[in-house]
Design an enzyme around this catalytic site. Structure first.
Site, PDB file in Angstrom:
ATOM      1  N   ASP A   1       0.851  -1.191   0.000  1.00  0.00           N
ATOM      2  CA  ASP A   1       0.000   0.000   0.000  1.00  0.00           C
ATOM      3  C   ASP A   1       0.890   1.245   0.000  1.00  0.00           C
ATOM      4  O   ASP A   1       1.540   1.543   0.996  1.00  0.00           O
ATOM      5  CB  ASP A   1      -0.885  -0.065   1.260  1.00  0.00           C
ATOM      6  CG  ASP A   1      -1.762   1.154   1.448  1.00  0.00           C
ATOM      7  OD1 ASP A   1      -1.843   1.982   0.511  1.00  0.00           O
ATOM      8  OD2 ASP A   1      -2.367   1.277   2.529  1.00  0.00           O
TER       9      ASP A   1
ATOM     10  N   ASN B   1      -0.095   4.484  -0.473  1.00  0.00           N
ATOM     11  CA  ASN B   1      -0.673   5.760  -0.018  1.00  0.00           C
ATOM     12  C   ASN B   1      -1.353   5.678   1.348  1.00  0.00           C
ATOM     13  O   ASN B   1      -2.042   6.606   1.760  1.00  0.00           O
ATOM     14  CB  ASN B   1      -1.647   6.318  -1.076  1.00  0.00           C
ATOM     15  CG  ASN B   1      -2.816   5.375  -1.315  1.00  0.00           C
ATOM     16  OD1 ASN B   1      -2.954   4.355  -0.630  1.00  0.00           O
ATOM     17  ND2 ASN B   1      -3.663   5.697  -2.272  1.00  0.00           N
TER      18      ASN B   1
ATOM     19  N   ASP C   1      -3.869   4.088   2.558  1.00  0.00           N
ATOM     20  CA  ASP C   1      -5.329   4.059   2.753  1.00  0.00           C
ATOM     21  C   ASP C   1      -5.832   2.688   3.205  1.00  0.00           C
ATOM     22  O   ASP C   1      -7.042   2.451   3.268  1.00  0.00           O
ATOM     23  CB  ASP C   1      -6.065   4.509   1.477  1.00  0.00           C
ATOM     24  CG  ASP C   1      -5.834   3.553   0.297  1.00  0.00           C
ATOM     25  OD1 ASP C   1      -5.055   2.581   0.448  1.00  0.00           O
ATOM     26  OD2 ASP C   1      -6.431   3.777  -0.771  1.00  0.00           O
TER      27      ASP C   1
ATOM     28  N   ASP D   1      -1.939  -1.083  -3.730  1.00  0.00           N
ATOM     29  CA  ASP D   1      -2.123  -0.375  -5.009  1.00  0.00           C
ATOM     30  C   ASP D   1      -0.948  -0.649  -5.945  1.00  0.00           C
ATOM     31  O   ASP D   1       0.026  -1.306  -5.572  1.00  0.00           O
ATOM     32  CB  ASP D   1      -2.308   1.129  -4.768  1.00  0.00           C
ATOM     33  CG  ASP D   1      -1.271   1.667  -3.787  1.00  0.00           C
ATOM     34  OD1 ASP D   1      -0.068   1.440  -4.027  1.00  0.00           O
ATOM     35  OD2 ASP D   1      -1.655   2.283  -2.768  1.00  0.00           O
TER      36      ASP D   1
ATOM     37  N   ASP E   1      -6.333 -10.222 -14.752  1.00  0.00           N
ATOM     38  CA  ASP E   1      -7.572 -10.974 -14.597  1.00  0.00           C
ATOM     39  C   ASP E   1      -8.595 -10.336 -15.519  1.00  0.00           C
ATOM     40  O   ASP E   1      -8.755  -9.117 -15.543  1.00  0.00           O
ATOM     41  CB  ASP E   1      -8.045 -10.855 -13.139  1.00  0.00           C
ATOM     42  CG  ASP E   1      -8.597 -12.150 -12.594  1.00  0.00           C
ATOM     43  OD1 ASP E   1      -9.469 -12.718 -13.250  1.00  0.00           O
ATOM     44  OD2 ASP E   1      -8.154 -12.558 -11.510  1.00  0.00           O
TER      45      ASP E   1
ATOM     46  N   ASP F   1     -11.643 -15.430 -15.897  1.00  0.00           N
ATOM     47  CA  ASP F   1     -12.524 -15.810 -14.791  1.00  0.00           C
ATOM     48  C   ASP F   1     -13.693 -16.681 -15.282  1.00  0.00           C
ATOM     49  O   ASP F   1     -14.278 -16.395 -16.333  1.00  0.00           O
ATOM     50  CB  ASP F   1     -13.059 -14.506 -14.185  1.00  0.00           C
ATOM     51  CG  ASP F   1     -13.679 -14.677 -12.820  1.00  0.00           C
ATOM     52  OD1 ASP F   1     -12.997 -15.186 -11.923  1.00  0.00           O
ATOM     53  OD2 ASP F   1     -14.850 -14.274 -12.653  1.00  0.00           O
TER      54      ASP F   1
ATOM     55  N   GLU G   1      -9.811 -20.053 -15.687  1.00  0.00           N
ATOM     56  CA  GLU G   1     -10.368 -20.641 -14.472  1.00  0.00           C
ATOM     57  C   GLU G   1     -11.529 -21.535 -14.918  1.00  0.00           C
ATOM     58  O   GLU G   1     -12.657 -21.085 -15.052  1.00  0.00           O
ATOM     59  CB  GLU G   1     -10.865 -19.557 -13.508  1.00  0.00           C
ATOM     60  CG  GLU G   1     -11.298 -20.157 -12.188  1.00  0.00           C
ATOM     61  CD  GLU G   1     -12.342 -19.331 -11.437  1.00  0.00           C
ATOM     62  OE1 GLU G   1     -12.473 -19.531 -10.230  1.00  0.00           O
ATOM     63  OE2 GLU G   1     -13.039 -18.504 -12.057  1.00  0.00           O
TER      64      GLU G   1
ATOM     65  N   HIS H   1      -6.802 -16.906  -4.169  1.00  0.00           N
ATOM     66  CA  HIS H   1      -7.643 -15.987  -3.393  1.00  0.00           C
ATOM     67  C   HIS H   1      -9.020 -16.581  -3.084  1.00  0.00           C
ATOM     68  O   HIS H   1      -9.822 -15.942  -2.423  1.00  0.00           O
ATOM     69  CB  HIS H   1      -7.803 -14.683  -4.176  1.00  0.00           C
ATOM     70  CG  HIS H   1      -8.534 -14.889  -5.471  1.00  0.00           C
ATOM     71  ND1 HIS H   1      -8.034 -15.664  -6.501  1.00  0.00           N
ATOM     72  CD2 HIS H   1      -9.739 -14.468  -5.887  1.00  0.00           C
ATOM     73  CE1 HIS H   1      -8.909 -15.694  -7.490  1.00  0.00           C
ATOM     74  NE2 HIS H   1      -9.955 -14.970  -7.146  1.00  0.00           N
ATOM     75  N   ASP H   2      -9.304 -17.772  -3.599  1.00  0.00           N
ATOM     76  CA  ASP H   2     -10.617 -18.395  -3.383  1.00  0.00           C
ATOM     77  C   ASP H   2     -10.579 -19.605  -2.452  1.00  0.00           C
ATOM     78  O   ASP H   2     -11.627 -20.147  -2.118  1.00  0.00           O
ATOM     79  CB  ASP H   2     -11.201 -18.875  -4.725  1.00  0.00           C
ATOM     80  CG  ASP H   2     -11.653 -17.723  -5.613  1.00  0.00           C
ATOM     81  OD1 ASP H   2     -12.058 -16.681  -5.065  1.00  0.00           O
ATOM     82  OD2 ASP H   2     -11.609 -17.876  -6.847  1.00  0.00           O
TER      83      ASP H   2
HETATM   84  C1  GLC Z   1     -14.017 -16.501  -9.743  1.00  0.00           C
HETATM   85  C2  GLC Z   1     -13.066 -15.692  -8.901  1.00  0.00           C
HETATM   86  C3  GLC Z   1     -13.747 -15.361  -7.608  1.00  0.00           C
HETATM   87  C4  GLC Z   1     -14.972 -14.541  -7.926  1.00  0.00           C
HETATM   88  C5  GLC Z   1     -15.887 -15.273  -8.900  1.00  0.00           C
HETATM   89  C6  GLC Z   1     -16.924 -14.381  -9.471  1.00  0.00           C
HETATM   90  O1  GLC Z   1     -14.300 -17.730  -9.197  1.00  0.00           O
HETATM   91  O2  GLC Z   1     -11.862 -16.368  -8.719  1.00  0.00           O
HETATM   92  O3  GLC Z   1     -12.912 -14.676  -6.723  1.00  0.00           O
HETATM   93  O4  GLC Z   1     -15.670 -14.244  -6.748  1.00  0.00           O
HETATM   94  O5  GLC Z   1     -15.171 -15.772  -9.994  1.00  0.00           O
HETATM   95  O6  GLC Z   1     -16.362 -13.498 -10.397  1.00  0.00           O
END
Ligand code: GLC
Length: 531
Positions: free
Chosen positions: A22, A24, A26, A30, A99, A201, A261, A323-324
């Site tokens: 980060d 700045n 906040d 970023d 992404d 995605d 994905e 991240h999921d």
């Molecule tokens: C994908 C992403 C996830 C997101 C979902 C809806 O599975 O990895 O983080 O919430 O799509 O876009």
């Protein structure tokens, strides 16, 4: 065949931009923060960064609800910041993967605002609108992934619109040629700027049954998303020509890459997304990530996918965290062998055949962080159940032991958790025995050893609890043995002399031949004479 192809031979590092650095103060990471920390990635030796979405978004799903595909969200910076970051990354030989969220936009995207404004809007058909079922209610029995039905009623125009995720994420209609062209243009926008690839995605959901028929219910299951067979709302065969169209856009440029994905648990279906070399370059194989800590389990999943991939165009991906999903250091944690397991997992990921995708923080062994109820952010945790929240794997990167973890803000959007001051890049960087240095050493070994970054895969016989395999390319040959059991094990291998390699046990000397005693959760990757 090229000697070195970045997306096939290299390693990709996923940055969740809110949580990396980060600049700045906040509380949210970023692009300028990333630019200032590029040294870490050069030092580590990765070849590309994949950014979770940085495009404009109201953040209902933290960027996976896009309101402008061709601009940077002000929270992360500006297009100028992006161009600067891209240029500096390229100078260092680091590629940039964005992404791209083609299945749905934000409900605040001007396209959707236009589409919902009136039934005869020229963009009405860019989204999926249907009348209520006879007698009222949603048009079919589909459920959304993030809770509730897949249909939301629009009072203004008296129809339902479709959404696989949140109501704030209306489904784009890929059967509408004008939408397809507009989405292709969003790719060209970034390709023209020099972006090297895209992580696409939920790509398997772009085509649905044209008649939007009901999904069959699973007998005896509780009604809802998980009580149905998803035969009509995802992975419809018409998705493949759509993906070929997308690939055509990328192929007009040099060395660009699409990784999808494809969130399907059936690897046979996932493998189809490689097409005849005319669909995705890579597809995530999540069945490995879903595998429990078990030698046979990993071997089975790896070999199954190897067997399914088209020989000429297929190249696997390797992912343990994202991240999921809960971080793998947490999923595979163990009261005694937790740290050893994180080291073994690193060796698994970086010695198998395929492109590894690292998730930020795994290189220092970050664990999931428990998030207090009043700090929950993820709509999944809020709508469905706190236990389903993805916040725990999205906490800020731990750079050093200071109160702001070197992240840039001491009050970040998600808490640092109990490892603040205990685990960090700074603490591990100068310690050759650290996990971080093991990652760097494995990355270096992988880069300099053709068998590891390019070679074939062959499973080797091994005692129960050990997953062993050979990698080979020309004269370059490596044997890898990974002990997933909690007991010491002897592994014999094919002999010697060992010419180089790595052990996961810190400080362990390389053996002279492949007869090795492996402690619990220990592994070796041994370079052997070719031929
Ligand atoms: C994908 C992403 C996830 C997101 C979902 C809806 O599975 O990895 O983080 O919430 O799509 O876009």
């Amino acid at each position: 065949m090229k000697d070195w192809l970045w997306w096939r031979d290299g390693v990709v590092y996923q940055i969740y931009p809110r949580s990396w650095s980060d600049s700045n103060g906040d509380g949210v990471g970023d692009l300028e923060g990333v630019r200032r920390r590029l040294d870490h990635l050069s030092w580590l030796g990765v070849d590309a960064i994949w950014f979770s979405p940085i495009t404009r978004s109201p953040m209902a799903d933290f960027g996976y609800d896009v309101s402008d595909y061709c601009d940077i969200d002000p929270l992360f910076g500006t297009l100028d910041d992006f161009d600067r970051l891209l240029a500096e990354a390229h100078e260092r030989g680091i590629r940039i993967v964005l992404d791209w969220v083609p299945n749905h936009s934000s409900d605040r995207h001007p396209w959707f605002e236009d589409s919902r404004s009136r039934r005869d809007s020229p963009r009405r058909n860019w989204y999926v609108w249907r009348d209520a079922a006879p007698g009222g209610g949603p048009p079919n029995n589909w459920y959304a992934v993030f809770g509730g039905r897949s249909w939301t009623w629009d009072e203004g125009t008296g129809q339902y619109y479709l959404h696989t995720f949140l109501p704030e994420q209306p489904e784009l209609n890929w059967r509408e040629p004008a939408l397809v062209e507009a989405m292709h243009d969003t790719l060209r926008f970034w390709l023209d700027r020099g972006v090297d690839g895209f992580r696409m995605d939920v790509i398997h959901a772009l085509a649905k049954d044209p008649g939007l028929r009901d999904n069959p219910e699973i007998e005896g299951a509780r009604p809802g998303r998980f009580g149905q067979q998803h035969v009509h709302d995802e992975n419809h065969p018409d998705v493949h020509p759509i993906v070929r169209g997308i690939r055509g856009v990328l192929d007009a440029y040099d060395e660009r890459m699409a990784v999808g994905e494809v969130y399907l648990m059936d690897p046979t279906e996932v493998a189809k997304y490689y097409g005849e070399g005319d669909e995705l370059h890579l597809a995530f194989n999540f069945s490995v990530m879903k595998t429990p800590w078990d030698a046979d389990g990993f071997r089975e999943q790896i070999e199954r996918f190897e067997g399914l991939l088209p020989e000429k165009y297929g190249w696997p991906t390797l992912v343990l965290s994202s991240h999921d999903e809960p971080r793998h250091a947490s999923r595979y944690d163990h009261p005694e062998h937790g740290d050893a397991r994180a080291r073994l997992a690193a060796m698994l990921l970086l010695t198998l055949r395929g492109t590894p995708f690292l998730y930020y923080g795994e290189e220092i062994g970050m664990r999931n962080v428990e998030i207090p109820a009043d700090r929950l952010q993820d709509p999944v945790g809020i709508n469905i159940h706190p236990k389903a929240s993805r916040d725990p794997e999205r906490t800020p990167m731990l750079w050093d032991g200071s109160p702001d973890a070197g992240f840039g803000s001491s009050d970040p959007w998600l808490p640092f958790g109990p490892e603040l001051g205990r685990r960090s890049v700074a603490a591990q960087r100068d310690d050759p025995a650290s996990l971080l240095c093991l990652y760097r050493d494995l990355l270096a070994l992988r880069r300099e050893t053709p068998a590891l970054h390019r070679g074939s895969y062959r499973g080797l016989d091994a005692p129960p609890g050990i997953f062993a395999f050979e990698r080979r390319h020309g004269d370059s040959r490596v044997e890898v043995a990974l002990n997933f059991s909690d007991a010491p094990q002897r592994w014999q291998g094919s002999g010697g002399p060992v010419q180089g390699g790595l052990c996961t046990r810190s400080g362990a000397a390389l053996p002279g031949d492949t007869g090795v005693d492996l402690g619990p959760a220990e592994g070796v990757a041994l370079i052997l004479p070719g031929g």
